[in-house]
Design an enzyme around this catalytic site. Sequence first.
Site, PDB file in Angstrom:
ATOM      1  N   HIS A   1       0.966  -1.167   0.052  1.00 37.84           N
ATOM      2  CA  HIS A   1       0.047  -0.053  -0.001  1.00 37.84           C
ATOM      3  C   HIS A   1       0.816   1.441  -0.135  1.00 37.84           C
ATOM      4  CE1 HIS A   1      -3.412   2.702   0.779  1.00 37.84           C
ATOM      5  NE2 HIS A   1      -4.166   1.506   0.908  1.00 37.84           N
TER       6      HIS A   1
ATOM      7  N   TYR B   1      -7.952  10.722   4.549  1.00 38.62           N
ATOM      8  CA  TYR B   1      -7.762  11.615   5.662  1.00 38.62           C
ATOM      9  C   TYR B   1      -8.742  12.526   5.037  1.00 38.62           C
ATOM     10  CZ  TYR B   1      -3.484   9.217   6.993  1.00 38.62           C
ATOM     11  OH  TYR B   1      -2.481   8.056   7.328  1.00 38.62           O
TER      12      TYR B   1
ATOM     13  N   PRO C   1      -2.637   6.654  17.513  1.00 37.63           N
ATOM     14  CA  PRO C   1      -2.749   5.950  16.351  1.00 37.63           C
ATOM     15  C   PRO C   1      -2.843   6.849  15.203  1.00 37.63           C
ATOM     16  CG  PRO C   1      -4.898   5.881  17.562  1.00 37.63           C
ATOM     17  CD  PRO C   1      -3.830   6.622  18.402  1.00 37.63           C
TER      18      PRO C   1
ATOM     19  N   LYS D   1       2.099   4.036  14.240  1.00 41.99           N
ATOM     20  CA  LYS D   1       3.338   3.821  14.558  1.00 41.99           C
ATOM     21  C   LYS D   1       3.610   2.581  15.435  1.00 41.99           C
ATOM     22  CE  LYS D   1       5.339   6.940  11.729  1.00 41.99           C
ATOM     23  NZ  LYS D   1       6.250   6.249  10.699  1.00 41.99           N
TER      24      LYS D   1
ATOM     25  N   TYR E   1       6.541   9.136   7.414  1.00 40.04           N
ATOM     26  CA  TYR E   1       5.357   8.155   7.278  1.00 40.04           C
ATOM     27  C   TYR E   1       5.443   6.964   7.317  1.00 40.04           C
ATOM     28  CZ  TYR E   1       0.449   7.241   5.803  1.00 40.04           C
ATOM     29  OH  TYR E   1      -1.084   7.084   5.813  1.00 40.04           O
TER      30      TYR E   1
HETATM   31  P1  RFL Z   1      -0.360  -4.942  23.023  1.00 39.43           P
HETATM   32  O1  RFL Z   1      -0.779  -5.262  21.702  1.00 39.43           O
HETATM   33  O2  RFL Z   1      -1.339  -4.356  23.982  1.00 39.43           O
HETATM   34  O3  RFL Z   1      -0.205  -6.273  23.704  1.00 39.43           O
HETATM   35  C1  RFL Z   1       0.151  -6.476  25.301  1.00 39.43           C
HETATM   36  C2  RFL Z   1      -0.263  -7.561  25.781  1.00 39.43           C
HETATM   37  O4  RFL Z   1      -0.204  -7.900  27.099  1.00 39.43           O
HETATM   38  C3  RFL Z   1      -1.206  -8.498  27.925  1.00 39.43           C
HETATM   39  N1  RFL Z   1      -1.109  -8.320  29.063  1.00 39.43           N
HETATM   40  C4  RFL Z   1      -0.981  -9.133  30.323  1.00 39.43           C
HETATM   41  N2  RFL Z   1      -0.379 -10.306  30.198  1.00 39.43           N
HETATM   42  C5  RFL Z   1      -0.110 -10.621  31.381  1.00 39.43           C
HETATM   43  N3  RFL Z   1      -0.156 -10.044  32.389  1.00 39.43           N
HETATM   44  C6  RFL Z   1      -0.676  -8.826  32.589  1.00 39.43           C
HETATM   45  N4  RFL Z   1      -0.653  -8.072  33.594  1.00 39.43           N
HETATM   46  C7  RFL Z   1      -1.053  -8.210  31.279  1.00 39.43           C
HETATM   47  N5  RFL Z   1      -1.552  -6.836  31.104  1.00 39.43           N
HETATM   48  C8  RFL Z   1      -1.744  -7.028  29.739  1.00 39.43           C
HETATM   49  C9  RFL Z   1      -2.680  -8.184  27.050  1.00 39.43           C
HETATM   50  O5  RFL Z   1      -3.683  -8.943  27.106  1.00 39.43           O
HETATM   51  C10 RFL Z   1      -1.936  -8.253  25.454  1.00 39.43           C
HETATM   52  O6  RFL Z   1      -2.182  -9.248  24.774  1.00 39.43           O
HETATM   53  O7  RFL Z   1       0.899  -4.287  23.163  1.00 39.43           O
HETATM   54  P2  RFL Z   1       2.427  -4.381  22.011  1.00 39.43           P
HETATM   55  O8  RFL Z   1       2.721  -5.800  22.019  1.00 39.43           O
HETATM   56  O9  RFL Z   1       3.225  -3.481  22.837  1.00 39.43           O
HETATM   57  O10 RFL Z   1       1.970  -3.979  20.779  1.00 39.43           O
HETATM   58  C11 RFL Z   1       1.276  -2.550  20.630  1.00 39.43           C
HETATM   59  C12 RFL Z   1       0.317  -2.540  19.550  1.00 39.43           C
HETATM   60  O11 RFL Z   1      -0.613  -3.348  19.754  1.00 39.43           O
HETATM   61  C13 RFL Z   1      -0.185  -1.094  19.454  1.00 39.43           C
HETATM   62  O12 RFL Z   1       0.929  -0.199  19.603  1.00 39.43           O
HETATM   63  C14 RFL Z   1      -0.868  -0.797  18.119  1.00 39.43           C
HETATM   64  O13 RFL Z   1      -2.144  -1.659  17.775  1.00 39.43           O
HETATM   65  C15 RFL Z   1      -1.478   0.625  17.571  1.00 39.43           C
HETATM   66  N6  RFL Z   1      -2.045   0.766  16.545  1.00 39.43           N
HETATM   67  C16 RFL Z   1      -1.380   0.802  15.203  1.00 39.43           C
HETATM   68  N7  RFL Z   1      -0.123   0.578  15.219  1.00 39.43           N
HETATM   69  C17 RFL Z   1       0.462   0.555  14.120  1.00 39.43           C
HETATM   70  O14 RFL Z   1       1.710   0.253  13.960  1.00 39.43           O
HETATM   71  N8  RFL Z   1      -0.039   0.569  12.865  1.00 39.43           N
HETATM   72  C18 RFL Z   1      -1.448   0.779  12.717  1.00 39.43           C
HETATM   73  O15 RFL Z   1      -2.147   0.825  11.809  1.00 39.43           O
HETATM   74  C19 RFL Z   1      -2.219   0.814  14.058  1.00 39.43           C
HETATM   75  N9  RFL Z   1      -3.584   1.123  14.099  1.00 39.43           N
HETATM   76  C20 RFL Z   1      -3.387   0.760  16.635  1.00 39.43           C
HETATM   77  C21 RFL Z   1      -4.152   1.086  15.191  1.00 39.43           C
HETATM   78  C22 RFL Z   1      -4.090   0.920  17.834  1.00 39.43           C
HETATM   79  C23 RFL Z   1      -5.349   1.097  17.888  1.00 39.43           C
HETATM   80  N10 RFL Z   1      -6.111   1.259  19.393  1.00 39.43           N
HETATM   81  C24 RFL Z   1      -7.014   0.360  19.665  1.00 39.43           C
HETATM   82  C25 RFL Z   1      -5.329   1.986  20.120  1.00 39.43           C
HETATM   83  C26 RFL Z   1      -5.581   1.235  15.452  1.00 39.43           C
HETATM   84  C27 RFL Z   1      -6.156   1.437  16.772  1.00 39.43           C
HETATM   85  C28 RFL Z   1      -7.298   1.440  16.742  1.00 39.43           C
END
Ligand code: RFL
Length: 390
Positions: free
Chosen positions: A75, A200, A292, A296, A387
């Site tokens: 993309h 956007y 978000p 990143k 980006y």
């Molecule tokens: P995660 O994915 O939150 O995973 C953390 C895990 O830890 C578990 N956990 C525990 N386990 C044991 N004991 C505890 N006490 C615990 N507490 C928590 C949780 O259940 C979970 O499974 O963190 P991680 O690995 O650091 O990854 C980060 C990403 O998930 C996050 O930054 C992204 O999703 C952000 N984000 C995006 N990032 C991109 O690079 N590209 C995107 O297009 C993008 N779109 C987004 C997004 C985040 C969004 N939201 C929901 C904020 C779109 C959205 C809507």
Amino acid sequence: MTTAQVGVVIVGAGPAGLVLGNLLLDRGIDCVILERRDRAAVEGRARAGFLAAHSVRVLTEHGLAAGLAARGKTHGTCLFRSDRGEFTLDYGKLGLGEPHTVYPQQELVRDLIAAFLWRGGEIRFGAEAGGVTEEAAQARVRVRGGADVTGRYVAGCDGHRGTGRAALTARGTRTARRDHGVSWLAVLVAAPPSLEAVGYALHERGFAGHMARTDTVTRYYLQCPRGTDPADWSEDRIWTELATRLRTAEFGPLRQGPVLEKAVVDLRSDVLDSPGGGRLWLAGDAAGLISPSAAKGANLAVLQAELLARALEAALAHGDGTGLARYAADSLPRVWRAHEFSHWMSGLLHGPAGQDDEARYGRQLQYARLESLRTSRAHQDFFAENYTGI
Ligand code: RFL
């Protein structure tokens, strides 16, 4: 009761913990992952979708990219709409010349879990860490309702509300933070993307965004007031508002489908002054949460997991602690650069509300930014580099 010590106890099976776990096993370092939720919940959580070229390289180098190579989509365009018209940027051909790969986060997580188990790794689902303490030559993770788990090191990859971050802040690590003062209704719909590009839309009613996920699922965002209850947004209201802000009367209709999920995300960012020390190290959202607005978060999680895996291997396999000592210096400048761009994007996408002179001034700045992006090749290259770059 305590279970036997491993090299690294990883808390959290999100992108950070799972990439770290796979890279450690690849390097012959034993580790166990503790995850508080069950496997179906972790594999079903739809969040990110846009993977930077750097993330794809890391995943490919470690044999973790078969799924995204088969089902991910390249993309490289985004478009901006406002009351002054629309323009498209071929960002994949600008700047570093690197497009994104669109691959839903839950599918990546599914692939990473399968690869980790295939490599002989152990994930304890339903194991919630209740605290981390450091002892002389090890760290101990308390598991709610279960036996403690000890490791030579603990990697806190449990997100921004996790135990890893709590343990670090309890010992005095400070957090730099910003509340962008904006919220988004994040909607996932069962419909093909309506645009070829990331969309956007700047609108006086607030920002609206369009992001492809798969051929049958699309993510939309609608800026909404802080404190919004997603239940107040019926499907009809969502599609009407998207049509208004994405200016479908002028640019053509959206491909509609049932709403699969809707949630409100408050745009907040923070970075811990240091992502660890001693026996406890953090990666991903645990070390810093990024709004978000520039997609990143998952990419920074992969970057930090890569750096941390290398540093932990050096410490555990060769007694060389320099990688861990350098982890902050290696990761923070890149993390901050992503935050700077994300913050700039937030300013581009969200104009001030209201009609007073300050709001009118802010909106004109927004237009000036957009116009610069539309007309200046230098600005376009700079945009594209930031980006897609990590
Ligand atoms: P995660 O994915 O939150 O995973 C953390 C895990 O830890 C578990 N956990 C525990 N386990 C044991 N004991 C505890 N006490 C615990 N507490 C928590 C949780 O259940 C979970 O499974 O963190 P991680 O690995 O650091 O990854 C980060 C990403 O998930 C996050 O930054 C992204 O999703 C952000 N984000 C995006 N990032 C991109 O690079 N590209 C995107 O297009 C993008 N779109 C987004 C997004 C985040 C969004 N939201 C929901 C904020 C779109 C959205 C809507």
